[in-house]
Scaffold this active site. Structure first.
Site, mmCIF file in Angstrom:
data_model
loop_
_atom_site.group_PDB
_atom_site.id
_atom_site.type_symbol
_atom_site.label_atom_id
_atom_site.label_comp_id
_atom_site.label_asym_id
_atom_site.label_seq_id
_atom_site.Cartn_x
_atom_site.Cartn_y
_atom_site.Cartn_z
ATOM 1 N N GLY A 79 0.784 -1.242 0.000
ATOM 2 C CA GLY A 79 0.000 0.000 0.000
ATOM 3 C C GLY A 79 0.814 1.289 0.000
ATOM 4 O O GLY A 79 0.384 2.294 -0.555
ATOM 5 N N GLU A 89 3.792 3.981 6.351
ATOM 6 C CA GLU A 89 2.525 3.251 6.177
ATOM 7 C C GLU A 89 1.568 4.019 5.289
ATOM 8 O O GLU A 89 1.515 5.246 5.360
ATOM 9 C CB GLU A 89 1.849 3.114 7.552
ATOM 10 C CG GLU A 89 2.320 1.946 8.379
ATOM 11 C CD GLU A 89 1.558 0.677 8.030
ATOM 12 O OE1 GLU A 89 0.838 0.645 7.006
ATOM 13 O OE2 GLU A 89 1.690 -0.277 8.794
ATOM 14 N N ASP A 90 0.772 3.302 4.519
ATOM 15 C CA ASP A 90 -0.265 3.961 3.725
ATOM 16 C C ASP A 90 -1.389 4.487 4.615
ATOM 17 O O ASP A 90 -1.776 5.635 4.528
ATOM 18 C CB ASP A 90 -0.819 3.034 2.624
ATOM 19 C CG ASP A 90 -1.252 1.661 3.124
ATOM 20 O OD1 ASP A 90 -0.950 1.313 4.292
ATOM 21 O OD2 ASP A 90 -1.878 0.917 2.350
ATOM 22 N N ASP A 114 -5.765 2.001 10.147
ATOM 23 C CA ASP A 114 -7.199 1.747 10.236
ATOM 24 C C ASP A 114 -7.479 1.225 11.651
ATOM 25 O O ASP A 114 -7.560 2.013 12.585
ATOM 26 C CB ASP A 114 -7.540 0.760 9.113
ATOM 27 C CG ASP A 114 -9.013 0.503 8.946
ATOM 28 O OD1 ASP A 114 -9.794 1.442 9.077
ATOM 29 O OD2 ASP A 114 -9.392 -0.655 8.683
ATOM 30 N N ASP A 165 -5.362 -0.270 -2.403
ATOM 31 C CA ASP A 165 -6.151 -1.135 -3.285
ATOM 32 C C ASP A 165 -7.472 -1.556 -2.676
ATOM 33 O O ASP A 165 -7.691 -1.469 -1.463
ATOM 34 C CB ASP A 165 -5.361 -2.412 -3.587
ATOM 35 C CG ASP A 165 -5.307 -3.340 -2.369
ATOM 36 O OD1 ASP A 165 -4.902 -2.860 -1.281
ATOM 37 O OD2 ASP A 165 -5.699 -4.512 -2.486
ATOM 38 N N ARG A 187 -4.512 0.577 -7.417
ATOM 39 C CA ARG A 187 -3.266 1.108 -6.851
ATOM 40 C C ARG A 187 -2.632 2.163 -7.749
ATOM 41 O O ARG A 187 -1.906 3.027 -7.304
ATOM 42 C CB ARG A 187 -2.232 -0.023 -6.659
ATOM 43 C CG ARG A 187 -2.575 -1.019 -5.588
ATOM 44 C CD ARG A 187 -1.337 -1.864 -5.247
ATOM 45 N NE ARG A 187 -1.702 -3.118 -4.602
ATOM 46 C CZ ARG A 187 -1.896 -3.243 -3.296
ATOM 47 N NH1 ARG A 187 -1.786 -2.204 -2.494
ATOM 48 N NH2 ARG A 187 -2.203 -4.411 -2.778
HETATM 49 P P1 IMP Z 1 -5.115 -1.925 10.016
HETATM 50 O O1 IMP Z 1 -6.577 -2.215 10.184
HETATM 51 O O2 IMP Z 1 -4.734 -0.615 10.658
HETATM 52 O O3 IMP Z 1 -4.283 -3.078 10.505
HETATM 53 O O4 IMP Z 1 -4.854 -1.735 8.474
HETATM 54 C C1 IMP Z 1 -4.291 -2.773 7.720
HETATM 55 C C2 IMP Z 1 -4.122 -2.442 6.287
HETATM 56 O O5 IMP Z 1 -5.399 -2.469 5.682
HETATM 57 C C3 IMP Z 1 -3.550 -1.068 5.927
HETATM 58 O O6 IMP Z 1 -2.147 -0.996 5.977
HETATM 59 C C4 IMP Z 1 -4.044 -0.966 4.504
HETATM 60 O O7 IMP Z 1 -3.177 -1.633 3.627
HETATM 61 C C5 IMP Z 1 -5.386 -1.676 4.567
HETATM 62 N N1 IMP Z 1 -6.474 -0.683 4.630
HETATM 63 C C6 IMP Z 1 -7.104 -0.189 5.708
HETATM 64 N N2 IMP Z 1 -8.035 0.711 5.361
HETATM 65 C C7 IMP Z 1 -7.967 0.798 4.011
HETATM 66 C C8 IMP Z 1 -8.661 1.589 3.035
HETATM 67 O O8 IMP Z 1 -9.533 2.430 3.317
HETATM 68 N N3 IMP Z 1 -8.290 1.377 1.748
HETATM 69 C C9 IMP Z 1 -7.321 0.510 1.368
HETATM 70 N N4 IMP Z 1 -6.648 -0.232 2.234
HETATM 71 C C10 IMP Z 1 -6.972 -0.092 3.551
HETATM 72 MG MG MG Z 2 -3.206 -3.101 1.910
#
Ligand code: IMP
Ligand code: MG
Length: 172
Positions: free
Chosen positions: A42, A96-97, A100, A156, A162
């Site tokens: 990401g 980090e992208d 969440d 994505d 992407r």
């Molecule tokens: P986490 O829930 O913070 O562990 O997020 C895990 C991963 O989910 C992130 O690094 C992103 O790659 C992906 N992700 C979370 N939210 C989004 C979104 O809105 N669009 C795309 N990818 C997402």
């Molecule tokens: Mg991802």
């Protein structure tokens, strides 16, 4: 699922914000540049643009994690690629992208600390604090957003979008 026609952030807005972030991060690492770890996939465009804007003479490497949420949504994070760079005693900047639930970043930080990293800070292009399940906050944040699923600029939906130059909301 259709994309909203108007970008949430245009390529120009993203570019401008990254220049500001780069400035902020350079000031925070004025004594020694960090090891930059770009999270795949990401953060590929963000990491590429941010590391060039920071223009540190230092090492860049990659890390790749995949998160699985089980039915209790405890979330399990598996490392698919680990950096070849030495991590012991390093100042690490995790790029980090998006944060969440925060589970992926939190698992990566725990892993980096277990490898002996001296410090770990997070630069996240996007932050969705309303979805947080673990107590973690990026040290450097591009934009804070509401609870939308976004794609583009590296992010994505099932490996699509992407390549978009801007960031769009995917309509449910
Ligand atoms: P986490 O829930 O913070 O562990 O997020 C895990 C991963 O989910 C992130 O690094 C992103 O790659 C992906 N992700 C979370 N939210 C989004 C979104 O809105 N669009 C795309 N990818 C997402
Ligand atoms: Mg991802």
């Amino acid at each position: 699922m259709p994309l909203q026609p108007e970008p949430l952030f245009t390529a120009q807005t993203i570019h401008k914000r990254i220049q500001e972030l780069a400035h902020e991060i350079r000031a925070a690492y004025s004594d020694a540049p960090p090891l930059c770890l770009i999270t795949l996939k990401g953060a590929l465009h963000f990491g590429s643009d941010l590391t060039r804007a920071m223009a540190f003479s230092s090492e860049t490497d990659f890390i790749c994690a995949r998160s699985y949420a089980d039915t209790d949504s405890t979330g399990e994070v598996r490392l698919l690629y680990t950096p070849t760079a030495v991590l012991r005693a390093r100042q690490v900047l995790l790029i980090e992208d998006i944060l969440d639930t925060g589970r992926t970043a939190s698992a990566l930080i725990a892993w980096l600390e277990a490898q002996g990293a001296a410090s770990c800070r997070i630069a996240a292009l996007l932050d969705k604090p309303s979805r947080r399940e673990v107590d973690i906050t990026p040290d450097f944040t591009g934009f804070t957003i509401d609870d939308h699923f976004v794609v583009g600029y590296g992010m994505d939906y099932n490996e699509r979008y992407r390549e978009l130059p801007d960031i769009r909301i995917l309509e449910p």
